[in-house]
Design an enzyme around this catalytic site. Structure first.
Site, PDB file in Angstrom:
ATOM      1  CG  ASP A 157      -2.163  -0.565   1.101  1.00  0.00           C
ATOM      2  OD1 ASP A 157      -2.427  -1.024  -0.027  1.00  0.00           O
ATOM      3  OD2 ASP A 157      -2.940  -0.569   2.065  1.00  0.00           O
ATOM      4  CG  ASP A 160      -0.920   5.500   2.593  1.00  0.00           C
ATOM      5  OD1 ASP A 160      -1.946   5.266   1.937  1.00  0.00           O
ATOM      6  OD2 ASP A 160      -0.578   4.860   3.605  1.00  0.00           O
ATOM      7  CG  ASP A 176       0.624   6.523  13.815  1.00  0.00           C
ATOM      8  OD1 ASP A 176       1.520   6.735  12.980  1.00  0.00           O
ATOM      9  OD2 ASP A 176      -0.192   5.590  13.697  1.00  0.00           O
TER      10      ASP A 176
HETATM   11  P1  ATP Z   1      -0.398  -0.429   7.180  1.00  0.00           P
HETATM   12  O1  ATP Z   1      -1.020   0.136   5.929  1.00  0.00           O
HETATM   13  O2  ATP Z   1       0.692  -1.399   6.998  1.00  0.00           O
HETATM   14  O3  ATP Z   1      -1.422  -0.890   8.144  1.00  0.00           O
HETATM   15  P2  ATP Z   1       0.314   2.314   7.668  1.00  0.00           P
HETATM   16  O4  ATP Z   1       1.357   2.886   8.566  1.00  0.00           O
HETATM   17  O5  ATP Z   1       0.444   2.613   6.220  1.00  0.00           O
HETATM   18  O6  ATP Z   1       0.317   0.778   7.954  1.00  0.00           O
HETATM   19  P3  ATP Z   1      -2.261   3.535   7.507  1.00  0.00           P
HETATM   20  O7  ATP Z   1      -3.437   3.324   8.394  1.00  0.00           O
HETATM   21  O8  ATP Z   1      -2.335   3.138   6.083  1.00  0.00           O
HETATM   22  O9  ATP Z   1      -1.070   2.782   8.229  1.00  0.00           O
HETATM   23  O10 ATP Z   1      -1.886   5.065   7.638  1.00  0.00           O
HETATM   24  C1  ATP Z   1      -0.909   5.686   6.808  1.00  0.00           C
HETATM   25  C2  ATP Z   1      -0.106   6.679   7.626  1.00  0.00           C
HETATM   26  O11 ATP Z   1      -0.969   7.699   8.140  1.00  0.00           O
HETATM   27  C3  ATP Z   1       0.570   6.090   8.851  1.00  0.00           C
HETATM   28  O12 ATP Z   1       1.801   5.522   8.530  1.00  0.00           O
HETATM   29  C4  ATP Z   1       0.718   7.307   9.742  1.00  0.00           C
HETATM   30  O13 ATP Z   1       1.801   8.093   9.336  1.00  0.00           O
HETATM   31  C5  ATP Z   1      -0.555   8.086   9.446  1.00  0.00           C
HETATM   32  N1  ATP Z   1      -1.641   7.713  10.389  1.00  0.00           N
HETATM   33  C6  ATP Z   1      -2.586   6.782  10.209  1.00  0.00           C
HETATM   34  N2  ATP Z   1      -3.419   6.700  11.250  1.00  0.00           N
HETATM   35  C7  ATP Z   1      -2.997   7.621  12.129  1.00  0.00           C
HETATM   36  C8  ATP Z   1      -3.454   8.049  13.414  1.00  0.00           C
HETATM   37  N3  ATP Z   1      -4.495   7.472  13.989  1.00  0.00           N
HETATM   38  N4  ATP Z   1      -2.772   9.054  14.006  1.00  0.00           N
HETATM   39  C9  ATP Z   1      -1.715   9.641  13.417  1.00  0.00           C
HETATM   40  N5  ATP Z   1      -1.236   9.281  12.225  1.00  0.00           N
HETATM   41  C10 ATP Z   1      -1.857   8.296  11.585  1.00  0.00           C
HETATM   42 MG    MG Z   2      -1.020   2.128   4.710  1.00  0.00          MG
END
Ligand code: ATP
Ligand code: MG
Length: 452
Positions: free
Chosen positions: A72, A74, A156
Protein backbone atom coordinates in the site's frame (compact mmCIF):
# COMPACT_ATOMS: atom_id res chain seq x y z
CA UNK A 1 -1.27 39.98 12.31
CA UNK A 2 -3.14 36.65 12.05
CA UNK A 3 -3.00 34.57 15.21
CA UNK A 4 -1.50 31.66 13.35
CA UNK A 5 1.51 33.71 12.27
CA UNK A 6 1.99 35.07 15.79
CA UNK A 7 2.03 31.50 17.10
CA UNK A 8 4.64 30.62 14.50
CA UNK A 9 6.88 33.51 15.54
CA UNK A 10 6.46 32.50 19.17
CA UNK A 11 7.59 29.00 18.27
CA UNK A 12 10.61 30.19 16.33
CA UNK A 13 11.76 32.46 19.12
CA UNK A 14 11.27 29.80 21.77
CA UNK A 15 13.30 27.39 19.70
CA UNK A 16 10.39 24.97 19.20
CA UNK A 17 10.16 25.57 15.49
CA UNK A 18 10.37 23.04 12.71
CA UNK A 19 12.03 19.85 13.81
CA UNK A 20 15.49 18.99 12.53
CA UNK A 21 15.44 17.43 9.08
CA UNK A 22 17.72 14.53 8.26
CA UNK A 23 18.06 13.61 4.60
CA UNK A 24 19.22 10.08 3.84
CA UNK A 25 20.35 10.08 0.20
CA UNK A 26 19.64 7.31 -2.29
CA UNK A 27 22.25 4.61 -1.87
CA UNK A 28 22.48 5.15 1.88
CA UNK A 29 19.12 3.63 2.69
CA UNK A 30 17.60 0.26 1.80
CA UNK A 31 14.19 1.39 0.55
CA UNK A 32 13.39 -0.85 -2.46
CA UNK A 33 12.49 1.78 -5.04
CA UNK A 34 11.90 -0.91 -7.65
CA UNK A 35 8.87 -2.05 -5.64
CA UNK A 36 7.01 1.22 -6.22
CA UNK A 37 4.11 0.59 -8.57
CA UNK A 38 3.96 2.47 -11.85
CA UNK A 39 0.63 4.06 -10.96
CA UNK A 40 2.11 5.44 -7.78
CA UNK A 41 5.00 6.93 -9.71
CA UNK A 42 2.50 8.54 -12.07
CA UNK A 43 0.75 10.21 -9.14
CA UNK A 44 4.05 11.48 -7.72
CA UNK A 45 5.15 12.75 -11.14
CA UNK A 46 1.74 14.31 -11.88
CA UNK A 47 1.85 16.35 -8.70
CA UNK A 48 5.52 17.29 -9.04
CA UNK A 49 5.05 18.38 -12.67
CA UNK A 50 2.16 20.59 -11.56
CA UNK A 51 4.53 22.34 -9.15
CA UNK A 52 3.61 20.66 -5.87
CA UNK A 53 5.69 18.69 -3.43
CA UNK A 54 4.79 15.00 -3.34
CA UNK A 55 6.22 12.14 -1.29
CA UNK A 56 5.53 8.55 -0.41
CA UNK A 57 4.94 8.26 3.30
CA UNK A 58 3.90 5.91 6.07
CA UNK A 59 3.73 2.16 6.11
CA UNK A 60 5.26 1.60 2.68
CA UNK A 61 8.51 3.37 3.61
CA UNK A 62 8.63 1.71 7.03
CA UNK A 63 8.03 -1.76 5.59
CA UNK A 64 10.46 -1.21 2.73
CA UNK A 65 13.22 -0.16 5.12
CA UNK A 66 12.97 -3.38 7.12
CA UNK A 67 13.11 -5.58 4.04
CA UNK A 68 9.40 -6.26 3.50
CA UNK A 69 7.81 -5.65 0.13
CA UNK A 70 5.56 -2.62 0.51
CA UNK A 71 2.11 -2.98 -1.03
CA UNK A 72 0.00 0.00 0.00
CA UNK A 73 1.50 3.29 -1.03
CA UNK A 74 0.25 6.49 0.58
CA UNK A 75 1.13 9.81 -0.98
CA UNK A 76 1.48 13.10 0.93
CA UNK A 77 1.50 16.38 -0.95
CA UNK A 78 1.50 20.15 -0.57
CA UNK A 79 -1.49 20.32 -2.97
CA UNK A 80 -4.92 20.83 -1.37
CA UNK A 81 -7.66 18.29 -2.14
CA UNK A 82 -9.11 20.66 -4.76
CA UNK A 83 -5.70 21.14 -6.36
CA UNK A 84 -5.18 17.36 -6.45
CA UNK A 85 -8.54 17.06 -8.16
CA UNK A 86 -7.52 19.70 -10.69
CA UNK A 87 -4.39 17.68 -11.55
CA UNK A 88 -6.09 14.29 -11.97
CA UNK A 89 -9.54 15.40 -13.07
CA UNK A 90 -12.11 12.66 -13.41
CA UNK A 91 -9.74 10.01 -12.09
CA UNK A 92 -9.82 11.71 -8.72
CA UNK A 93 -12.48 11.59 -6.02
CA UNK A 94 -12.41 13.55 -2.78
CA UNK A 95 -13.53 11.57 0.23
CA UNK A 96 -13.81 11.73 4.02
CA UNK A 97 -15.02 14.33 6.45
CA UNK A 98 -13.02 13.64 9.58
CA UNK A 99 -9.95 13.44 7.36
CA UNK A 100 -10.44 14.74 3.81
CA UNK A 101 -8.31 13.15 1.17
CA UNK A 102 -8.16 12.30 -2.51
CA UNK A 103 -8.47 8.92 -4.16
CA UNK A 104 -6.73 8.82 -7.51
CA UNK A 105 -7.89 5.91 -9.61
CA UNK A 106 -5.79 3.98 -12.13
CA UNK A 107 -7.84 1.14 -13.54
CA UNK A 108 -8.61 -0.99 -10.51
CA UNK A 109 -5.98 0.59 -8.28
CA UNK A 110 -6.72 3.49 -6.00
CA UNK A 111 -3.87 5.62 -4.67
CA UNK A 112 -4.59 7.60 -1.53
CA UNK A 113 -3.29 11.16 -1.64
CA UNK A 114 -3.40 13.35 1.46
CA UNK A 115 -2.54 17.01 1.84
CA UNK A 116 0.11 17.84 4.47
CA UNK A 117 -1.63 18.35 7.80
CA UNK A 118 -0.61 20.52 10.73
CA UNK A 119 -1.31 19.38 14.27
CA UNK A 120 -4.56 20.44 15.90
CA UNK A 121 -2.80 22.82 18.28
CA UNK A 122 -1.66 24.85 15.29
CA UNK A 123 -5.24 25.71 14.43
CA UNK A 124 -6.24 29.25 15.41
CA UNK A 125 -9.77 30.31 16.23
CA UNK A 126 -10.66 30.77 12.56
CA UNK A 127 -9.75 27.16 11.95
CA UNK A 128 -12.30 25.67 14.30
CA UNK A 129 -14.34 24.24 11.45
CA UNK A 130 -11.30 22.51 9.99
CA UNK A 131 -10.14 20.89 13.16
CA UNK A 132 -12.02 20.08 16.30
CA UNK A 133 -11.45 18.28 19.52
CA UNK A 134 -13.89 16.88 22.07
CA UNK A 135 -13.77 17.74 25.78
CA UNK A 136 -11.78 14.57 26.37
CA UNK A 137 -9.12 15.76 23.90
CA UNK A 138 -10.35 13.44 21.16
CA UNK A 139 -9.50 14.65 17.68
CA UNK A 140 -12.80 14.85 15.81
CA UNK A 141 -11.61 16.46 12.62
CA UNK A 142 -8.14 16.84 11.26
CA UNK A 143 -8.20 19.12 8.25
CA UNK A 144 -5.75 21.90 9.05
CA UNK A 145 -3.25 21.93 6.25
CA UNK A 146 0.42 22.55 6.98
CA UNK A 147 4.02 22.14 5.90
CA UNK A 148 5.90 18.91 5.35
CA UNK A 149 7.57 19.24 8.77
CA UNK A 150 4.20 19.81 10.43
CA UNK A 151 2.80 16.83 8.59
CA UNK A 152 5.60 14.66 9.96
CA UNK A 153 5.07 15.51 13.63
CA UNK A 154 1.33 14.96 13.63
CA UNK A 155 1.74 11.36 12.47
CA UNK A 156 1.52 8.60 15.04
CA UNK A 157 4.85 6.77 15.28
CA UNK A 158 8.31 7.92 14.25
CA UNK A 159 8.60 4.82 12.05
CA UNK A 160 5.47 5.95 10.19
CA UNK A 161 6.71 9.49 9.55
CA UNK A 162 9.41 8.95 6.93
CA UNK A 163 9.06 10.40 3.43
CA UNK A 164 10.47 9.12 0.17
CA UNK A 165 11.22 11.77 -2.47
CA UNK A 166 11.02 10.34 -5.94
CA UNK A 167 12.86 13.20 -7.64
CA UNK A 168 16.18 12.21 -6.04
CA UNK A 169 15.41 8.97 -4.19
CA UNK A 170 16.14 10.47 -0.76
CA UNK A 171 14.38 9.52 2.48
CA UNK A 172 13.42 12.51 4.67
CA UNK A 173 13.27 12.14 8.43
CA UNK A 174 12.11 14.84 10.89
CA UNK A 175 11.55 12.65 13.93
CA UNK A 176 14.49 10.24 14.15
CA UNK A 177 12.31 7.54 12.66
CA UNK A 178 15.13 6.09 10.57
CA UNK A 179 17.15 5.34 13.69
CA UNK A 180 14.10 3.93 15.48
CA UNK A 181 13.46 1.58 12.56
CA UNK A 182 17.05 0.35 12.72
CA UNK A 183 16.50 -0.30 16.44
CA UNK A 184 13.11 -1.90 15.71
CA UNK A 185 11.47 0.55 18.07
CA UNK A 186 7.94 1.89 17.87
CA UNK A 187 7.87 5.35 19.41
CA UNK A 188 4.95 7.72 19.52
CA UNK A 189 5.77 11.23 18.33
CA UNK A 190 5.25 13.90 21.00
CA UNK A 191 3.68 13.41 24.42
CA UNK A 192 2.33 9.83 24.43
CA UNK A 193 -0.58 10.43 26.77
CA UNK A 194 -1.79 13.44 24.80
CA UNK A 195 -1.43 11.56 21.52
CA UNK A 196 -3.46 8.60 22.85
CA UNK A 197 -6.12 10.97 24.13
CA UNK A 198 -6.35 12.63 20.71
CA UNK A 199 -6.94 9.26 19.11
CA UNK A 200 -7.20 6.18 21.35
CA UNK A 201 -7.03 3.92 18.27
CA UNK A 202 -3.30 4.67 18.30
CA UNK A 203 -3.06 2.23 21.22
CA UNK A 204 -4.38 -0.51 18.95
CA UNK A 205 -2.10 0.60 16.15
CA UNK A 206 0.85 0.31 18.54
CA UNK A 207 0.00 -3.31 19.25
CA UNK A 208 -0.72 -4.08 15.60
CA UNK A 209 2.60 -2.71 14.37
CA UNK A 210 4.55 -4.29 17.23
CA UNK A 211 3.09 -7.68 16.26
CA UNK A 212 3.43 -7.23 12.52
CA UNK A 213 6.93 -5.80 12.48
CA UNK A 214 8.29 -7.55 15.56
CA UNK A 215 9.17 -4.13 17.00
CA UNK A 216 9.17 -3.28 20.69
CA UNK A 217 7.37 -0.30 22.10
CA UNK A 218 9.58 2.45 23.51
CA UNK A 219 9.04 2.55 27.30
CA UNK A 220 7.23 5.90 27.36
CA UNK A 221 5.06 4.79 24.43
CA UNK A 222 4.07 1.60 26.26
CA UNK A 223 3.64 3.05 29.75
CA UNK A 224 0.30 4.89 29.50
CA UNK A 225 -1.57 2.27 27.48
CA UNK A 226 -2.98 0.12 30.28
CA UNK A 227 -4.33 3.09 32.14
CA UNK A 228 -5.82 4.74 29.06
CA UNK A 229 -7.31 1.63 27.48
CA UNK A 230 -10.81 2.63 28.56
CA UNK A 231 -10.59 5.60 26.21
CA UNK A 232 -11.44 3.09 23.51
CA UNK A 233 -14.97 3.54 24.82
CA UNK A 234 -15.01 6.92 23.04
CA UNK A 235 -14.54 5.24 19.67
CA UNK A 236 -17.64 4.11 17.77
CA UNK A 237 -17.98 0.28 17.86
CA UNK A 238 -18.04 0.22 14.06
CA UNK A 239 -14.56 1.78 13.85
CA UNK A 240 -13.33 -0.63 16.50
CA UNK A 241 -14.68 -3.52 14.44
CA UNK A 242 -12.57 -2.31 11.50
CA UNK A 243 -9.53 -2.09 13.76
CA UNK A 244 -10.18 -5.59 15.09
CA UNK A 245 -10.14 -6.87 11.53
CA UNK A 246 -6.81 -5.19 10.91
CA UNK A 247 -5.47 -6.61 14.18
CA UNK A 248 -6.51 -10.19 13.47
CA UNK A 249 -6.54 -10.47 9.70
CA UNK A 250 -3.10 -9.14 8.83
CA UNK A 251 -1.24 -12.40 9.31
CA UNK A 252 0.04 -11.77 12.85
CA UNK A 253 -3.00 -12.53 14.95
CA UNK A 254 -1.17 -15.04 17.12
CA UNK A 255 1.20 -12.34 18.35
CA UNK A 256 -1.58 -9.76 18.67
CA UNK A 257 -3.79 -11.46 21.26
CA UNK A 258 -1.18 -11.77 24.08
CA UNK A 259 -0.21 -8.14 23.48
CA UNK A 260 -3.84 -7.04 23.67
CA UNK A 261 -4.09 -8.90 26.97
CA UNK A 262 -0.80 -7.53 28.35
CA UNK A 263 -1.77 -3.95 27.55
CA UNK A 264 -5.31 -4.39 28.90
CA UNK A 265 -6.74 -3.53 25.50
CA UNK A 266 -8.55 -6.85 25.19
CA UNK A 267 -10.36 -5.82 28.36
CA UNK A 268 -12.17 -3.22 26.33
CA UNK A 269 -12.38 -4.93 22.93
CA UNK A 270 -13.41 -8.40 24.16
CA UNK A 271 -14.24 -8.05 27.84
CA UNK A 272 -16.11 -11.37 27.88
CA UNK A 273 -13.07 -13.28 26.64
CA UNK A 274 -10.21 -12.19 28.89
CA UNK A 275 -8.83 -14.65 31.46
CA UNK A 276 -10.38 -13.96 34.82
CA UNK A 277 -13.68 -13.06 33.21
CA UNK A 278 -13.68 -16.30 31.32
CA UNK A 279 -11.74 -19.35 32.40
CA UNK A 280 -13.73 -21.97 30.53
CA UNK A 281 -11.67 -25.09 29.86
CA UNK A 282 -9.37 -24.65 26.90
CA UNK A 283 -10.73 -21.17 26.12
CA UNK A 284 -7.38 -19.39 25.75
CA UNK A 285 -5.86 -22.44 24.05
CA UNK A 286 -8.75 -22.44 21.59
CA UNK A 287 -8.21 -18.76 20.83
CA UNK A 288 -4.46 -19.31 20.38
CA UNK A 289 -4.99 -22.25 18.03
CA UNK A 290 -7.58 -20.38 15.96
CA UNK A 291 -5.33 -17.37 15.61
CA UNK A 292 -2.43 -19.59 14.56
CA UNK A 293 -4.71 -21.16 11.96
CA UNK A 294 -5.79 -17.75 10.74
CA UNK A 295 -2.17 -16.67 10.28
CA UNK A 296 -1.32 -19.91 8.47
CA UNK A 297 -4.31 -19.63 6.14
CA UNK A 298 -3.43 -16.06 5.25
CA UNK A 299 0.18 -17.05 4.62
CA UNK A 300 -1.11 -19.69 2.16
CA UNK A 301 -3.38 -17.18 0.46
CA UNK A 302 -6.54 -18.90 1.77
CA UNK A 303 -9.59 -16.88 2.75
CA UNK A 304 -10.42 -16.18 6.39
CA UNK A 305 -13.63 -14.79 7.79
CA UNK A 306 -14.27 -12.54 10.77
CA UNK A 307 -17.30 -14.74 11.52
CA UNK A 308 -14.99 -17.62 12.45
CA UNK A 309 -12.76 -15.36 14.50
CA UNK A 310 -15.68 -13.98 16.47
CA UNK A 311 -17.19 -17.45 16.84
CA UNK A 312 -13.95 -18.56 18.51
CA UNK A 313 -13.35 -15.46 20.63
CA UNK A 314 -16.88 -15.61 22.00
CA UNK A 315 -17.21 -19.39 22.26
CA UNK A 316 -16.19 -19.48 25.93
CA UNK A 317 -18.58 -16.67 26.95
CA UNK A 318 -21.35 -18.41 25.01
CA UNK A 319 -20.81 -21.59 27.06
CA UNK A 320 -21.07 -19.58 30.27
CA UNK A 321 -24.27 -17.83 29.26
CA UNK A 322 -25.75 -21.06 27.95
CA UNK A 323 -25.00 -22.88 31.20
CA UNK A 324 -26.45 -20.03 33.21
CA UNK A 325 -29.69 -20.07 31.24
CA UNK A 326 -29.99 -23.84 31.75
CA UNK A 327 -29.26 -23.45 35.44
CA UNK A 328 -32.19 -21.04 35.47
CA UNK A 329 -34.40 -23.87 34.25
CA UNK A 330 -34.46 -23.33 30.50
CA UNK A 331 -34.12 -26.37 28.26
CA UNK A 332 -30.98 -26.52 26.10
CA UNK A 333 -32.27 -25.24 22.75
CA UNK A 334 -34.02 -22.07 23.95
CA UNK A 335 -31.20 -21.56 26.46
CA UNK A 336 -28.71 -21.58 23.59
CA UNK A 337 -30.76 -19.03 21.67
CA UNK A 338 -30.92 -16.80 24.71
CA UNK A 339 -27.18 -17.13 25.31
CA UNK A 340 -26.42 -16.28 21.69
CA UNK A 341 -28.48 -13.12 21.96
CA UNK A 342 -26.84 -12.10 25.22
CA UNK A 343 -23.32 -12.62 23.94
CA UNK A 344 -23.96 -10.72 20.72
CA UNK A 345 -25.71 -7.88 22.50
CA UNK A 346 -22.94 -7.46 25.07
CA UNK A 347 -20.13 -7.73 22.55
CA UNK A 348 -21.80 -5.22 20.22
CA UNK A 349 -21.38 -2.54 22.87
CA UNK A 350 -17.63 -2.85 22.37
CA UNK A 351 -17.08 -3.77 18.75
CA UNK A 352 -19.98 -4.01 16.36
CA UNK A 353 -20.59 -7.34 14.62
CA UNK A 354 -22.10 -6.64 11.20
CA UNK A 355 -24.98 -8.99 10.35
CA UNK A 356 -23.10 -10.53 7.45
CA UNK A 357 -20.69 -11.97 10.03
CA UNK A 358 -23.05 -12.28 12.99
CA UNK A 359 -25.40 -14.66 11.18
CA UNK A 360 -22.76 -17.17 10.06
CA UNK A 361 -21.14 -16.97 13.50
CA UNK A 362 -24.44 -17.96 15.03
CA UNK A 363 -24.84 -20.82 12.59
CA UNK A 364 -21.39 -22.16 13.43
CA UNK A 365 -22.41 -22.21 17.07
CA UNK A 366 -25.75 -23.88 16.40
CA UNK A 367 -24.11 -26.54 14.25
CA UNK A 368 -21.78 -27.62 17.05
CA UNK A 369 -24.60 -29.52 18.72
CA UNK A 370 -25.92 -30.92 15.46
CA UNK A 371 -22.51 -32.38 14.58
CA UNK A 372 -22.91 -34.96 17.33
CA UNK A 373 -26.37 -36.12 16.15
CA UNK A 374 -25.26 -38.50 13.45
CA UNK A 375 -28.07 -40.28 11.66
CA UNK A 376 -27.45 -40.92 7.93
CA UNK A 377 -30.11 -38.40 6.91
CA UNK A 378 -28.87 -35.71 9.23
CA UNK A 379 -25.27 -36.17 8.22
CA UNK A 380 -26.09 -35.68 4.55
CA UNK A 381 -28.10 -32.55 5.36
CA UNK A 382 -25.30 -31.18 7.52
CA UNK A 383 -22.72 -31.70 4.79
CA UNK A 384 -24.83 -29.51 2.52
CA UNK A 385 -25.08 -26.74 5.07
CA UNK A 386 -23.18 -23.64 3.88
CA UNK A 387 -21.56 -23.35 7.31
CA UNK A 388 -20.63 -27.02 7.64
CA UNK A 389 -16.96 -26.53 6.84
CA UNK A 390 -16.50 -23.68 9.31
CA UNK A 391 -18.42 -25.54 12.01
CA UNK A 392 -16.28 -28.65 11.42
CA UNK A 393 -13.11 -26.53 11.68
CA UNK A 394 -14.37 -25.13 14.98
CA UNK A 395 -15.10 -28.64 16.22
CA UNK A 396 -11.55 -29.78 15.38
CA UNK A 397 -10.10 -26.81 17.25
CA UNK A 398 -12.28 -27.48 20.29
CA UNK A 399 -10.96 -31.02 20.40
CA UNK A 400 -7.40 -29.87 19.93
CA UNK A 401 -7.84 -27.35 22.74
CA UNK A 402 -8.92 -30.14 25.06
CA UNK A 403 -12.46 -28.88 25.52
CA UNK A 404 -13.88 -32.07 23.98
CA UNK A 405 -12.72 -35.68 24.00
CA UNK A 406 -11.18 -36.34 20.58
CA UNK A 407 -13.13 -38.58 18.23
CA UNK A 408 -16.02 -36.71 16.70
CA UNK A 409 -13.79 -34.50 14.56
CA UNK A 410 -11.94 -37.52 13.21
CA UNK A 411 -15.27 -39.24 12.48
CA UNK A 412 -16.37 -36.26 10.39
CA UNK A 413 -13.02 -36.16 8.63
CA UNK A 414 -13.52 -39.78 7.56
CA UNK A 415 -17.18 -39.25 6.73
CA UNK A 416 -16.42 -36.46 4.27
CA UNK A 417 -14.07 -38.57 2.16
CA UNK A 418 -16.11 -41.79 2.39
CA UNK A 419 -18.30 -43.19 -0.40
CA UNK A 420 -21.96 -44.03 0.11
CA UNK A 421 -21.39 -47.54 1.47
CA UNK A 422 -18.64 -46.40 3.79
CA UNK A 423 -20.84 -43.61 5.07
CA UNK A 424 -23.61 -46.05 5.89
CA UNK A 425 -21.03 -48.17 7.69
CA UNK A 426 -19.79 -45.18 9.65
CA UNK A 427 -23.30 -44.35 10.82
CA UNK A 428 -24.08 -47.94 11.75
CA UNK A 429 -24.13 -48.66 15.41
CA UNK A 430 -24.10 -45.02 16.44
CA UNK A 431 -27.68 -45.33 17.56
CA UNK A 432 -28.41 -41.76 16.66
CA UNK A 433 -31.94 -41.24 15.52
CA UNK A 434 -33.04 -44.39 17.30
CA UNK A 435 -32.53 -42.73 20.64
CA UNK A 436 -35.72 -42.26 22.58
CA UNK A 437 -36.31 -38.61 22.64
CA UNK A 438 -38.14 -36.45 25.09
CA UNK A 439 -41.28 -34.93 23.71
CA UNK A 440 -40.68 -31.34 22.88
CA UNK A 441 -42.88 -28.75 24.53
CA UNK A 442 -45.58 -27.69 22.07
CA UNK A 443 -44.95 -24.02 22.02
CA UNK A 444 -41.22 -24.23 21.57
CA UNK A 445 -39.61 -21.41 19.68
CA UNK A 446 -39.21 -21.88 15.96
CA UNK A 447 -35.69 -22.83 14.96
CA UNK A 448 -33.79 -19.99 13.30
CA UNK A 449 -33.53 -20.47 9.59
CA UNK A 450 -30.22 -22.12 8.73
CA UNK A 451 -29.68 -20.04 5.60
CA UNK A 452 -28.19 -16.57 5.70
P1 ATP B 1 -0.40 -0.43 7.18
O1 ATP B 1 -1.02 0.14 5.93
O2 ATP B 1 0.69 -1.40 7.00
O3 ATP B 1 -1.42 -0.89 8.14
P2 ATP B 1 0.31 2.31 7.67
O4 ATP B 1 1.36 2.89 8.57
O5 ATP B 1 0.44 2.61 6.22
O6 ATP B 1 0.32 0.78 7.95
P3 ATP B 1 -2.26 3.53 7.51
O7 ATP B 1 -3.44 3.32 8.39
O8 ATP B 1 -2.34 3.14 6.08
O9 ATP B 1 -1.07 2.78 8.23
O10 ATP B 1 -1.89 5.07 7.64
C1 ATP B 1 -0.91 5.69 6.81
C2 ATP B 1 -0.11 6.68 7.63
O11 ATP B 1 -0.97 7.70 8.14
C3 ATP B 1 0.57 6.09 8.85
O12 ATP B 1 1.80 5.52 8.53
C4 ATP B 1 0.72 7.31 9.74
O13 ATP B 1 1.80 8.09 9.34
C5 ATP B 1 -0.55 8.09 9.45
N1 ATP B 1 -1.64 7.71 10.39
C6 ATP B 1 -2.59 6.78 10.21
N2 ATP B 1 -3.42 6.70 11.25
C7 ATP B 1 -3.00 7.62 12.13
C8 ATP B 1 -3.45 8.05 13.41
N3 ATP B 1 -4.49 7.47 13.99
N4 ATP B 1 -2.77 9.05 14.01
C9 ATP B 1 -1.71 9.64 13.42
N5 ATP B 1 -1.24 9.28 12.23
C10 ATP B 1 -1.86 8.30 11.58
MG1 MG C 1 -1.02 2.13 4.71
Amino acid sequence: MPKRLINKFKEWFSGNGDPQLRVIPRGQHQFPEEDIKGQVLSVLDGLTDAGYEAYLVGGSIRDGLIGLHPKDFDVATSATPEQIKAVFGRNCRLIGRRFRLAHVRFGRDIIEVATFRASHSKADDDDQHHSSQSEEGLLLRDNVFGTLAEDAVRRDFTANALYYRHTDGAVLDFVNGYEDIQQRTLRLIGDPEQRYREDPVRMLRAVRFAAKLDFHLAPDTAAPIGELSELLGLIPPARLFEEVLKLFMSGHAQAVWPLLLDYQLAHWLFPLSVPGRNDATGMQTLIGLALRNTDERLAQGKPVTPAFLYAVLLWGPLQQFWQRAQDDGMSPVPALQKAIQQVIQQQAQHTSIPKRFGIPMREMWELQGRLSQRSPKRCEALLQHPRFRAAYDLLLLREEAGELEPGLGDWWTRYQTADEAQRAELCKGLGAGKKKRRRRPRNRRPKPSPES
